[in-house]
Design an enzyme around this catalytic site. Sequence first.
Site, PDB file in Angstrom:
ATOM      1  N   LYS A 278     -13.374   1.379  -4.062  1.00 49.99           N
ATOM      2  CA  LYS A 278     -14.447   1.743  -3.121  1.00 49.99           C
ATOM      3  C   LYS A 278     -15.577   2.452  -3.856  1.00 49.99           C
ATOM      4  O   LYS A 278     -16.754   2.189  -3.625  1.00 49.99           O
ATOM      5  CB  LYS A 278     -13.900   2.667  -2.028  1.00 49.99           C
ATOM      6  CG  LYS A 278     -13.028   1.973  -1.012  1.00 49.99           C
ATOM      7  CD  LYS A 278     -12.673   2.931   0.097  1.00 49.99           C
ATOM      8  CE  LYS A 278     -11.615   2.368   1.007  1.00 49.99           C
ATOM      9  NZ  LYS A 278     -11.057   3.365   1.916  1.00 49.99           N
TER      10      LYS A 278
ATOM     11  N   GLU B 147       0.846  -1.206   0.000  1.00 46.81           N
ATOM     12  CA  GLU B 147       0.000   0.000   0.000  1.00 46.81           C
ATOM     13  C   GLU B 147       0.879   1.252   0.000  1.00 46.81           C
ATOM     14  O   GLU B 147       0.497   2.287  -0.532  1.00 46.81           O
ATOM     15  CB  GLU B 147      -0.940  -0.005   1.213  1.00 46.81           C
ATOM     16  CG  GLU B 147      -2.168   0.883   1.028  1.00 46.81           C
ATOM     17  CD  GLU B 147      -3.237   0.662   2.083  1.00 46.81           C
ATOM     18  OE1 GLU B 147      -4.312   0.151   1.758  1.00 46.81           O
ATOM     19  OE2 GLU B 147      -2.994   1.001   3.261  1.00 46.81           O
TER      20      GLU B 147
ATOM     21  N   HIS C 296       7.443 -27.495   2.120  1.00 44.24           N
ATOM     22  CA  HIS C 296       6.566 -28.551   1.595  1.00 44.24           C
ATOM     23  C   HIS C 296       5.412 -27.955   0.805  1.00 44.24           C
ATOM     24  O   HIS C 296       4.381 -28.594   0.629  1.00 44.24           O
ATOM     25  CB  HIS C 296       6.060 -29.396   2.764  1.00 44.24           C
ATOM     26  CG  HIS C 296       7.200 -29.916   3.579  1.00 44.24           C
ATOM     27  ND1 HIS C 296       7.872 -31.071   3.259  1.00 44.24           N
ATOM     28  CD2 HIS C 296       7.843 -29.386   4.651  1.00 44.24           C
ATOM     29  CE1 HIS C 296       8.860 -31.245   4.132  1.00 44.24           C
ATOM     30  NE2 HIS C 296       8.868 -30.242   4.975  1.00 44.24           N
TER      31      HIS C 296
HETATM   32  O1  LIG Z   1      -8.893   2.620   9.721  1.00 46.38           O
HETATM   33  P1  LIG Z   1      -9.806   2.824   8.566  1.00 46.38           P
HETATM   34  O2  LIG Z   1     -10.037   4.271   8.270  1.00 46.38           O
HETATM   35  O3  LIG Z   1     -11.086   2.073   8.755  1.00 46.38           O
HETATM   36  O4  LIG Z   1      -9.097   2.254   7.284  1.00 46.38           O
HETATM   37  C1  LIG Z   1      -8.771   0.899   7.154  1.00 46.38           C
HETATM   38  C2  LIG Z   1      -7.839   0.675   5.990  1.00 46.38           C
HETATM   39  O5  LIG Z   1      -8.441   1.121   4.788  1.00 46.38           O
HETATM   40  C3  LIG Z   1      -7.462   1.740   3.964  1.00 46.38           C
HETATM   41  O6  LIG Z   1      -7.704   3.090   3.973  1.00 46.38           O
HETATM   42  C4  LIG Z   1      -7.525   1.221   2.570  1.00 46.38           C
HETATM   43  O7  LIG Z   1      -8.831   1.135   2.138  1.00 46.38           O
HETATM   44  C5  LIG Z   1      -6.146   1.421   4.632  1.00 46.38           C
HETATM   45  O8  LIG Z   1      -5.163   2.311   4.294  1.00 46.38           O
HETATM   46  C6  LIG Z   1      -6.536   1.422   6.054  1.00 46.38           C
HETATM   47  O9  LIG Z   1      -5.591   0.811   6.871  1.00 46.38           O
END
Ligand SMILES: O=P(O)(O)OC[C@H]1O[C@](O)(CO)[C@@H](O)[C@@H]1O
Length: 528
Positions: free
Chosen positions: A455, A322, A351
């Site tokens: 998203k 990321e 294995h």
């Molecule tokens: O802590 P949050 O805001 O729920 O985000 C969870 C995760 O989602 C992300 O933003 C990626 O979608 C990550 O970087 C982050 O760790």
Amino acid sequence: MDAAAHWQRYQDWLYYHEGLELYLDISRMGFDDAFVSQMQPKFEKAFADMEALENGAIANPDENRMVGHYWLRNPEIAPRDELKQEILENIERIENFARKIHGGEIHPPKASKFTDVLSIGIGGSALGPQFVSEALSPDFPPMNLHFIDNTDPAGIDSLLARIRDRLSTTLVLVISKSGGTPDTRNGAIEVQKAFEANGLDFSGHAVAITGHESALEKQALSEGWVATFPMHDWVGGRTSEMSAVGLVPAALQGIDIRALLAGAKAMDEATRRWELKENPAALLALSWYYAGNGRGEKDMVILPYKDSLLLFSRYLQQLVMESLGKEKDLDGNTVYQGIAVYGNKGSTDQHAYVQQLREGVPNFFATFIEVLEERRGTSPEVEPGVTTGDYLFGFLYGTREALYENQRDSITVTVPQVDARTVGALIALYDRAVGFYASLVNINAYHQPGVEAGKKAAAQVLQLQKQVVEILQKSAQPLSLEELAVRAGVGDRVEMIYKIVRHLDANGRGVKIEGNPRTPSSLHISAR
Ligand SMILES: O=P(O)(O)OC[C@H]1O[C@](O)(CO)[C@@H](O)[C@@H]1O
């Protein structure tokens, strides 16, 4: 290279941290002195960038944010006094909270003590706590820790079924920096419903760990949850293990959070050195750059030879991928950067996929993690003069040799044992190495713009699903997929419409599909 030259190279490049008793061996990476000299100016810049970051520069320009996870383990270096005070107070608050929970001073509404912790979070709000719990949880912890880290209904059911008898004594941590991540919100809603269905008051069981003024914080405050702990905007999700995100679950499990912080602090100090050979994180970044030509051409395979470090590769997967997986560099050029990370544990993987590592496509470099201490206490012999731990040791170095013979490079990190201090140090070693590598390849390691695309697309799918249901409910007769797509105004998205109705039909959600699934165009769709 002959054996004497190898031995010399090993000694020339061996890094040893005295306080942590940690070794880093990059001698089996094939770089030469010319490569190191050529990298030197890039490292000067990386060291300068890191110094500026630690001093509070806006190291995440896209989000206009400071990057301050290093302050969490050494508040003295926080750029402002109020930040320092806040960090110190939080650590104390977390310890006091854990003490009160363990002692029953803070207890569930209908019982004298909490017995279990259910942590709901995803990504950086789950991976650190999961890794640390797996690595360090005592055999008989004061509280059992469970995780919901997905919006998978069956996964949630399975977890809730396992703790059903202890729901009335379960403390629920809802962890989300943004406080708006749907996966986490869904988990929290389902758990809240489970509490209500059992006649339990969720607010008397729930704790929020989240950013200031997030929707989650507002909910927790308005509903009177047991506690809220802050997640600061200058701490990124994937580097949040030493914030309340990691410290609250760890403290509740009886893990020594001061030792975790101390290990990270000691490593941070070591990785502040400007001499390449004296800086283990710089040596790692150098090796990664060499392996993949600064373009991530080789994958990073993480092989800890210790069961308790199983989740290290999963933790590193987010930290590295990321942070480094970026389309644009800091000047806006298209670069498609990144390093793929995977791994499990040795010798188990011997294995499974080590066959390919040794003989297959040479698109990786390995990182062996060796733990010197076999176990607490003495080992029985499994053969005269040989223990199970000797086998583990033999397999590690045997695999390292076998890979090297076939021109597969590797790094070896050796730690004395798995304890809170070493785990803190390992986390700090890798997050600094990622920071250095990002500077070497000129990218922003602290944002994640790519995640947004998926998203947004998911939100569109859910919107389309609502439309499809409405259209079917209003239609007097069954519709074909094509008709449905046209009526929804997305005539070019028939495939998506098909996937939506198939999903709804499979789950008894008011949609009926008739016809032969082999020829989707011939299907007739109606509301049930
Ligand atoms: O802590 P949050 O805001 O729920 O985000 C969870 C995760 O989602 C992300 O933003 C990626 O979608 C990550 O970087 C982050 O760790």
